[in-house]
Design a protein around this motif. Structure first.
Motif, PDB file in Angstrom:
ATOM      1  N   ASP A 244     -61.976  17.746  56.960  1.00  0.00           N
ATOM      2  CA  ASP A 244     -60.751  17.410  57.683  1.00  0.00           C
ATOM      3  C   ASP A 244     -60.997  17.765  59.144  1.00  0.00           C
ATOM      4  O   ASP A 244     -60.956  18.937  59.520  1.00  0.00           O
ATOM      5  N   ASN A 245     -61.265  16.758  59.962  1.00  0.00           N
ATOM      6  CA  ASN A 245     -61.596  17.005  61.363  1.00  0.00           C
ATOM      7  C   ASN A 245     -60.385  17.442  62.182  1.00  0.00           C
ATOM      8  O   ASN A 245     -60.540  17.950  63.289  1.00  0.00           O
ATOM      9  N   GLY A 246     -59.210  17.266  61.636  1.00  0.00           N
ATOM     10  CA  GLY A 246     -58.026  17.768  62.306  1.00  0.00           C
ATOM     11  C   GLY A 246     -57.812  19.265  62.090  1.00  0.00           C
ATOM     12  O   GLY A 246     -57.227  19.946  62.928  1.00  0.00           O
TER      13      GLY A 246
ATOM     14  N   ASN B  63     -60.515  21.290  61.124  1.00  0.00           N
ATOM     15  CA  ASN B  63     -61.821  21.947  61.280  1.00  0.00           C
ATOM     16  C   ASN B  63     -62.284  22.621  59.994  1.00  0.00           C
ATOM     17  O   ASN B  63     -62.798  23.749  60.006  1.00  0.00           O
ATOM     18  N   THR B  64     -62.109  21.942  58.892  1.00  0.00           N
ATOM     19  CA  THR B  64     -62.508  22.508  57.609  1.00  0.00           C
ATOM     20  C   THR B  64     -63.383  21.537  56.819  1.00  0.00           C
ATOM     21  O   THR B  64     -63.256  20.314  56.954  1.00  0.00           O
ATOM     22  N   VAL B  65     -64.235  22.102  56.017  1.00  0.00           N
ATOM     23  CA  VAL B  65     -65.018  21.340  55.055  1.00  0.00           C
ATOM     24  C   VAL B  65     -64.795  21.985  53.688  1.00  0.00           C
ATOM     25  O   VAL B  65     -64.706  23.206  53.573  1.00  0.00           O
ATOM     26  N   THR B  66     -64.690  21.144  52.674  1.00  0.00           N
ATOM     27  CA  THR B  66     -64.326  21.599  51.344  1.00  0.00           C
ATOM     28  C   THR B  66     -65.352  21.135  50.333  1.00  0.00           C
ATOM     29  O   THR B  66     -65.894  20.025  50.451  1.00  0.00           O
ATOM     30  N   LEU B  67     -65.616  21.970  49.348  1.00  0.00           N
ATOM     31  CA  LEU B  67     -66.483  21.590  48.238  1.00  0.00           C
ATOM     32  C   LEU B  67     -65.683  21.757  46.951  1.00  0.00           C
ATOM     33  O   LEU B  67     -65.372  22.885  46.545  1.00  0.00           O
ATOM     34  N   GLN B  68     -65.318  20.651  46.354  1.00  0.00           N
ATOM     35  CA  GLN B  68     -64.627  20.674  45.063  1.00  0.00           C
ATOM     36  C   GLN B  68     -65.676  20.676  43.970  1.00  0.00           C
ATOM     37  O   GLN B  68     -66.504  19.763  43.893  1.00  0.00           O
ATOM     38  N   MET B  69     -65.633  21.690  43.121  1.00  0.00           N
ATOM     39  CA  MET B  69     -66.639  21.852  42.082  1.00  0.00           C
ATOM     40  C   MET B  69     -65.955  21.751  40.716  1.00  0.00           C
ATOM     41  O   MET B  69     -65.100  22.583  40.391  1.00  0.00           O
ATOM     42  N   ASN B  70     -66.335  20.752  39.959  1.00  0.00           N
ATOM     43  CA  ASN B  70     -65.771  20.520  38.631  1.00  0.00           C
ATOM     44  C   ASN B  70     -66.861  20.647  37.570  1.00  0.00           C
ATOM     45  O   ASN B  70     -68.054  20.618  37.882  1.00  0.00           O
ATOM     46  N   SER B  71     -66.438  20.792  36.333  1.00  0.00           N
ATOM     47  CA  SER B  71     -67.368  20.884  35.197  1.00  0.00           C
ATOM     48  C   SER B  71     -68.461  21.908  35.480  1.00  0.00           C
ATOM     49  O   SER B  71     -69.654  21.636  35.299  1.00  0.00           O
ATOM     50  N   LEU B  72     -68.051  23.064  35.912  1.00  0.00           N
ATOM     51  CA  LEU B  72     -69.015  24.079  36.317  1.00  0.00           C
ATOM     52  C   LEU B  72     -69.834  24.572  35.136  1.00  0.00           C
ATOM     53  O   LEU B  72     -69.349  24.648  34.001  1.00  0.00           O
ATOM     54  N   LYS B  73     -71.082  24.913  35.429  1.00  0.00           N
ATOM     55  CA  LYS B  73     -72.031  25.384  34.429  1.00  0.00           C
ATOM     56  C   LYS B  73     -72.524  26.781  34.836  1.00  0.00           C
ATOM     57  O   LYS B  73     -72.508  27.121  36.024  1.00  0.00           O
ATOM     58  N   PRO B  74     -72.995  27.557  33.880  1.00  0.00           N
ATOM     59  CA  PRO B  74     -73.530  28.881  34.237  1.00  0.00           C
ATOM     60  C   PRO B  74     -74.628  28.809  35.294  1.00  0.00           C
ATOM     61  O   PRO B  74     -74.742  29.719  36.134  1.00  0.00           O
ATOM     62  N   GLU B  75     -75.404  27.742  35.286  1.00  0.00           N
ATOM     63  CA  GLU B  75     -76.480  27.610  36.277  1.00  0.00           C
ATOM     64  C   GLU B  75     -75.964  27.303  37.677  1.00  0.00           C
ATOM     65  O   GLU B  75     -76.749  27.279  38.628  1.00  0.00           O
ATOM     66  N   ASP B  76     -74.678  27.093  37.833  1.00  0.00           N
ATOM     67  CA  ASP B  76     -74.088  26.943  39.167  1.00  0.00           C
ATOM     68  C   ASP B  76     -73.786  28.294  39.810  1.00  0.00           C
ATOM     69  O   ASP B  76     -73.396  28.351  40.982  1.00  0.00           O
TER      70      ASP B  76
ATOM     71  N   GLN C 289     -64.023  27.290  57.102  1.00  0.00           N
ATOM     72  CA  GLN C 289     -63.303  27.120  58.365  1.00  0.00           C
ATOM     73  C   GLN C 289     -64.280  27.218  59.519  1.00  0.00           C
ATOM     74  O   GLN C 289     -64.999  28.215  59.653  1.00  0.00           O
ATOM     75  N   PHE C 290     -64.291  26.206  60.362  1.00  0.00           N
ATOM     76  CA  PHE C 290     -65.201  26.118  61.507  1.00  0.00           C
ATOM     77  C   PHE C 290     -64.431  26.471  62.777  1.00  0.00           C
ATOM     78  O   PHE C 290     -63.292  26.023  62.954  1.00  0.00           O
ATOM     79  N   SER C 291     -65.060  27.226  63.667  1.00  0.00           N
ATOM     80  CA  SER C 291     -64.427  27.534  64.949  1.00  0.00           C
ATOM     81  C   SER C 291     -65.497  27.743  66.017  1.00  0.00           C
ATOM     82  O   SER C 291     -66.655  27.983  65.698  1.00  0.00           O
ATOM     83  N   GLY C 292     -65.090  27.602  67.261  1.00  0.00           N
ATOM     84  CA  GLY C 292     -65.970  27.920  68.370  1.00  0.00           C
ATOM     85  C   GLY C 292     -66.623  26.743  69.044  1.00  0.00           C
ATOM     86  O   GLY C 292     -67.332  26.917  70.035  1.00  0.00           O
ATOM     87  N   HIS C 293     -66.419  25.543  68.537  1.00  0.00           N
ATOM     88  CA  HIS C 293     -67.012  24.365  69.164  1.00  0.00           C
ATOM     89  C   HIS C 293     -66.283  23.139  68.636  1.00  0.00           C
ATOM     90  O   HIS C 293     -65.294  23.255  67.901  1.00  0.00           O
ATOM     91  N   THR C 294     -66.772  21.981  69.013  1.00  0.00           N
ATOM     92  CA  THR C 294     -66.134  20.738  68.581  1.00  0.00           C
ATOM     93  C   THR C 294     -66.609  20.374  67.183  1.00  0.00           C
ATOM     94  O   THR C 294     -67.767  19.997  66.992  1.00  0.00           O
ATOM     95  N   PHE C 295     -65.714  20.494  66.222  1.00  0.00           N
ATOM     96  CA  PHE C 295     -66.092  20.349  64.810  1.00  0.00           C
ATOM     97  C   PHE C 295     -66.721  18.993  64.527  1.00  0.00           C
ATOM     98  O   PHE C 295     -67.728  18.903  63.799  1.00  0.00           O
ATOM     99  N   ASN C 296     -66.166  17.932  65.076  1.00  0.00           N
ATOM    100  CA  ASN C 296     -66.680  16.615  64.719  1.00  0.00           C
ATOM    101  C   ASN C 296     -67.961  16.261  65.469  1.00  0.00           C
ATOM    102  O   ASN C 296     -68.408  15.109  65.439  1.00  0.00           O
ATOM    103  N   SER C 297     -68.568  17.244  66.109  1.00  0.00           N
ATOM    104  CA  SER C 297     -69.915  17.083  66.652  1.00  0.00           C
ATOM    105  C   SER C 297     -70.983  17.501  65.654  1.00  0.00           C
ATOM    106  O   SER C 297     -72.181  17.359  65.928  1.00  0.00           O
TER     107      SER C 297
END
Length: 126
Positions: free
Chosen positions: A72-74, A76-89, A22-30
Motif C-alpha cells: 500500500d503505497n499510501g 508505506n506498508t508491505v504485507t505478506l499473507q501466509m496461508n496453509s502454513l506448514k512446519p517447514e515455514d 512499515q517503511f519510513s525515512g524515504h520515498t516508499f514507492n522508490s
C-alpha cells in the motif's frame, strides 16, 4: 530508511498469519520490497517480492499458491499473507527494501536489497 516488521507468532499447521512491514525515512514507492526468511542453522532465503508499483510479484517455489505479497503505497506498508502454513515455514521473517532492482532474477537475491527490518518470528506447530 527504517523497516519495522510485525505479525509473527505461533500457529498450527494449516493456519494463516499476516505479516506487515512499515517503511519510513524515504520515498516508499522508490523501492521494491521483499520478504526473506531464515530458519535456525540455515541461510536467509527469498520468500516473495513486489515491484515499486505493486504490478509485479515474485515468489519462491515453496510458497507459491500459499503466500501473497502486497503493498500500500499510501500507507508505506508491505504485507505478506501466509496461508496453509506448514512446519517447514517456521523461521524468522525479514522484510527488505531495494532501490535498484531491474531484472526479475534480482528480486530473489538478498544482496540486491539495501535495507532490512529486524525480523519477526513465525512458528508453525504440527
Amino acid at each position: 530508511v527504517q523497516l519495522q516488521a510485525s505479525g509473527g507468532g505461533l500457529v498450527q499447521a494449516g493456519g494463516s498469519l499476516r505479516l506487515s512491514c512499515q517503511f519510513s525515512g524515504h520515498t516508499f514507492n522508490s523501492y521494491a520490497m521483499g520478504w526473506f526468511r531464515q530458519a535456525p542453522g540455515k541461510e536467509r532465503d527469498f520468500v516473495a517480492a513486489i515491484n515499486w508499483s505493486g504490478s509485479s510479484t515474485y515468489y519462491a517455489d515453496p510458497v507459491k499458491g500459499r503466500f501473497a505479497i502486497s503493498r500500500d503505497n499510501g500507507k508505506n506498508t508491505v504485507t505478506l499473507q501466509m496461508n496453509s502454513l506448514k512446519p517447514e515455514d517456521t523461521a524468522v521473517y525479514y522484510c527488505a527494501a531495494a532501490q535498484w532492482v531491474s531484472r526479475v532474477i534480482d528480486y530473489g537475491r538478498k544482496e540486491r536489497y539495501d535495507y532490512w527490518g529486524q525480523g519477526t518470528l513465525v512458528t508453525v506447530s504440527s
